[in-house]
Structures are given as C-alpha cells and as structure tokens.
Write an enzyme that holds these catalytic residues in place. Structure first.
Site, PDB file in Angstrom:
ATOM      1  N   ARG A 171       0.874  -1.192   0.000  1.00 17.23           N
ATOM      2  CA  ARG A 171       0.000   0.000   0.000  1.00 17.23           C
ATOM      3  C   ARG A 171       0.899   1.227   0.000  1.00 17.23           C
ATOM      4  NH1 ARG A 171      -5.357   1.332   3.462  1.00 17.23           N
ATOM      5  NH2 ARG A 171      -6.071  -0.031   1.799  1.00 17.23           N
ATOM      6  N   HIS A 209      -7.126   0.859  -6.537  1.00 14.03           N
ATOM      7  CA  HIS A 209      -7.321  -0.012  -5.368  1.00 14.03           C
ATOM      8  C   HIS A 209      -7.967  -1.322  -5.859  1.00 14.03           C
ATOM      9  CE1 HIS A 209      -7.643  -1.310  -1.367  1.00 14.03           C
ATOM     10  NE2 HIS A 209      -8.557  -0.496  -0.874  1.00 14.03           N
ATOM     11  N   GLN A 266      -9.784  -4.060  -3.626  1.00 15.91           N
ATOM     12  CA  GLN A 266     -11.109  -3.659  -3.151  1.00 15.91           C
ATOM     13  C   GLN A 266     -12.159  -3.965  -4.219  1.00 15.91           C
ATOM     14  OE1 GLN A 266     -11.995  -2.075   0.009  1.00 15.91           O
ATOM     15  NE2 GLN A 266     -13.947  -2.828  -0.754  1.00 15.91           N
ATOM     16  N   ASP A 298     -17.258   6.765  -2.063  1.00 15.57           N
ATOM     17  CA  ASP A 298     -16.004   6.663  -1.298  1.00 15.57           C
ATOM     18  C   ASP A 298     -15.776   8.030  -0.652  1.00 15.57           C
ATOM     19  OD1 ASP A 298     -13.526   5.813  -0.313  1.00 15.57           O
ATOM     20  OD2 ASP A 298     -12.470   6.231  -2.195  1.00 15.57           O
ATOM     21  N   CYS A 323     -16.234   1.180   0.305  1.00  2.00           N
ATOM     22  CA  CYS A 323     -15.032   0.419   0.664  1.00  2.00           C
ATOM     23  C   CYS A 323     -14.665   0.584   2.137  1.00  2.00           C
ATOM     24  CB  CYS A 323     -13.873   0.806  -0.244  1.00  2.00           C
ATOM     25  SG  CYS A 323     -13.299   2.504  -0.056  1.00  2.00           S
ATOM     26  N   ARG A 371     -13.144  -8.895   1.279  1.00  2.00           N
ATOM     27  CA  ARG A 371     -11.719  -8.603   1.037  1.00  2.00           C
ATOM     28  C   ARG A 371     -10.896  -9.871   1.292  1.00  2.00           C
ATOM     29  NH1 ARG A 371      -9.790  -3.393   1.390  1.00  2.00           N
ATOM     30  NH2 ARG A 371      -7.865  -4.365   0.645  1.00  2.00           N
TER      31      ARG A 371
HETATM   32  N1  NVA Z   1      -9.923   6.583  -1.647  1.00  2.00           N
HETATM   33  C1  NVA Z   1      -9.591   6.142  -0.310  1.00  2.00           C
HETATM   34  C2  NVA Z   1      -9.794   4.668  -0.154  1.00  2.00           C
HETATM   35  C3  NVA Z   1      -9.548   4.143   1.235  1.00  2.00           C
HETATM   36  C4  NVA Z   1      -9.658   2.660   1.334  1.00  2.00           C
HETATM   37  C5  NVA Z   1      -8.160   6.539   0.005  1.00  2.00           C
HETATM   38  O1  NVA Z   1      -7.284   6.379  -0.855  1.00  2.00           O
HETATM   39  O2  NVA Z   1      -7.897   6.996   1.111  1.00  2.00           O
HETATM   40  N1   CP Z   2     -11.121  -0.385   2.276  1.00  2.00           N
HETATM   41  C1   CP Z   2      -9.875  -0.376   2.750  1.00  2.00           C
HETATM   42  O1   CP Z   2      -8.904  -0.553   2.007  1.00  2.00           O
HETATM   43  O2   CP Z   2      -9.789  -0.189   4.096  1.00  2.00           O
HETATM   44  P1   CP Z   2      -8.484   0.059   4.953  1.00  2.00           P
HETATM   45  O3   CP Z   2      -7.943   1.406   4.582  1.00  2.00           O
HETATM   46  O4   CP Z   2      -8.940  -0.001   6.387  1.00  2.00           O
HETATM   47  O5   CP Z   2      -7.477  -1.016   4.644  1.00  2.00           O
END
Ligand code: NVA
Ligand code: CP
Length: 307
Positions: free
Chosen positions: A101, A128, A131, A224, A264, A292
């Site tokens: 990540r 992502h 997800q 989101d 998500c 997930r």
């Molecule tokens: N768009 C959000 C998704 C979190 C799972 C982010 O990147 O923070």
């Molecule tokens: N949806 C998702 O990726 O959640 P987290 O940021 O908690 O991993």
C-alpha cells in the site's frame, strides 16, 4: 512468467472470473487451499494507514498456510533511505509475494520490475484493485452474473476507487457510470482505457457531472470518501466542492428499488453518504468488508500458480 496485480485489468475477463469463482469456493472451505505451505512468507508493506487491508491480508496468508510479515515502511529502510529496486531484490529472495500500500503508483511498477515474485497493489494513489475484486464478489453474491449489471459511483470520480471501478467493472462486462464535480472526474486516459475494455466485454462507460443521471436505474450504488489518504490538506476546499454529492435516501430512489449500496470504508457519515443509507437495508458493506479476505486469498492463490 511472474504475474503481478497492480491494476484491475492486469487480469483478463476470463482470469477475473476464475479468481472470483475461486473466492466463492474458498469462502465455503476457508482452509482447503494451502499454496503457502512451508510455511512461505508474504510481505505486507504499508506506507499508509489501514484496518481492513492489513487484517484481511494477514488472515488470508495464514489461512493459505503461510506467514504474513507486516512491514510499516516508516520503521524500515524503504523510502528516502533505500530505493524501491534494491528493496524489491532483497524481499524477492525471501518472500513468496509482496503486497504494498503506497502513494505513487510508479513505485509498485518498480517493485514488480525488480522483485522476481508477484507484487499486489493493496492501494496506490491511482488504483485499489483488491477492493474492486471484493466488491465484484459481493455483487455476484447479491445479484448473480456481473455482465450487464449497472453500477453507479458518485463522489470523487478522480480517485483510486473510481479508476479501479472503471477498469474492473468494464473487465467484468458491467455498465459503469461515474459522477463527480467538474474538477473531480476521471482522467481521459483511464476512461478511454475502460471504454476499450468495455467494447470487448459488452459493458459500457459513462461519465456525468450530475449524480442523478449516473444513478438512474442502477443495480449497485457506490461511493467513497471525498478526502483520500494524502489529500488531508485539501479538506476545506473539498468539503465545498462536493456539496450536493452525498448519497442519501432521495438519491437512492433513482436507482432500482432492489439496488444494493456499497462503500469500501472507512466511511464518513453525513458527507459522502447519509447514515440512513449506509446503515439501511440496501447496504451490504459488511459483506463487502468480509469479502476482502476471500477475494484476496483467491488472488494470492491464483498468482502463486502463474509462476
Ligand atoms: N480513496 C480512499 C480509499 C480508502 C480505502 C483513500 O485512498 O484513502
Ligand atoms: N477499504 C480499505 O482498504 O480499508 P483500509 O484502509 O482499512 O485497509
């Protein structure tokens, strides 16, 4: 050849369907697949915070017979201290797969080019895809065949989730429509790419400024956060820009009466979605969060067989 999963169309429509079917099998028999017997280790690297991704990958690797190694990049040599390429070469000699990540998507491409083992994107600024696999699994469970269904995404249509919905849902042969304010629409390249995929799968891609047009007769409604990780300094501006884009009960009425709602998570009730919708009868967010685990287990297992 080593395969990676950095964005949604790194798998073909047939491969995506196979991974989702494997996930359904794994959900029924969680401990029947042991691709990481040994046990082999899978590195889970986090440059950004996480709850679901960290837990579901750690549990998933353990379920598959392996050992999850969670690396908080702030306490490693990664980043300014050591290049991605050098890190990839060190990890690739010791772990079975790398899950990362991060911020810039280019880092994942550099990791994949140098690791010699499968690299999985567990969220970048641009995509992502794990997800979306979980979301497709959830839609499949609630609605059956994915091809031909309409999914509407309302909110920040320029973020990682929107990009991944465009590519992943087009790959699944779905009709994907997204809506966001003018400055928050997907890049032309992503839309063109999704359209090219949809032309082969029978899906379609539509981009709107208005949420009502996008959501009309949708089978699935998603949103989101308006402020993704790394965008915290833009909070004030974004709060103004996204006014009117909340998925609330009134907007949900435009979708099909049996439409499901997904997010998500983490969610900000009262902003991108009303509490009434996300905690209401159409919401399947807890199935989505659980999926997930099953989707990523299937992905890791499938990738382990491609090498
Ligand atoms: N768009 C959000 C998704 C979190 C799972 C982010 O990147 O923070
Ligand atoms: N949806 C998702 O990726 O959640 P987290 O940021 O908690 O991993």
């Amino acid at each position: 050849m080593v395969r990676h999963f950095l964005k949604d169309d790194d798998v073909t429509p047939v491969e995506q369907a196979a991974i989702l079917n494997l996930a359904l099998q794994m959900k029924q028999a969680p401990y029947a697949h042991r691709p990481f017997d040994g046990p082999k280790t899978v590195a889970l690297i986090f440059d950004k915070t996480s709850t679901r991704t960290r837990v579901s990958f750690a549990v998933g690797v353990a379920d598959l017979g392996g050992v999850p190694l969670i690396i908080d990049s702030a306490t490693s040599q990664m980043g300014g201290k050591e290049s991605v390429a050098d890190t990839a070469k060190v990890l690739g000699r010791q772990v079975a797969q790398i899950v990362w990540r991060t911020y810039a998507h280019s880092g994942l491409e550099e990791m994949a080019a140098n690791s010699g083992v499968p690299v999985i994107n567990s969220l970048s600024d641009d995509y992502h895809p794990c997800q979306i696999l979980a979301d497709l699994l959830t839609i499949k469970e609630h609605k059956g065949d994915l091809a031909g269904l309409k999914i509407a995404y309302v909110g920040d249509a320029s973020n990682n989730m929107a990009n991944s919905y465009l590519l992943g849902c087009a790959t699944a042969g779905m009709h994907i429509s997204v809506a966001g304010p003018a400055n928050y629409l997907p890049a032309h390249g992503v839309v063109a790419h999704a359209e090219a995929i949809a032309a082969k799968t029978g899906g379609s891609v539509s981009v709107y400024g208005e949420p009502t047009a996008a959501i009309m007769d949708a089978d699935v409604v998603v949103t989101d956060t308006w402020i993704s990780m790394g965008q915290e300094s833009e909070k004030e501006q974004r709060m103004q820009d996204f006014a009117g884009y909340t998925v609330d009960a009134n907007l949900m009425k435009r979708a099909k009466s049996n439409a499901i709602f997904m997010h998500c998570l983490p969610a900000y009730r009262g902003y991108e979605v009303s509490a009434e919708v996300i905690d209401g009868p159409q919401s399947v967010i807890w199935d989505e969060a659980e999926n997930r685990l099953h989707a990523q287990k299937a992905l890791m297992s499938w990738l382990s067989q491609q090498v």
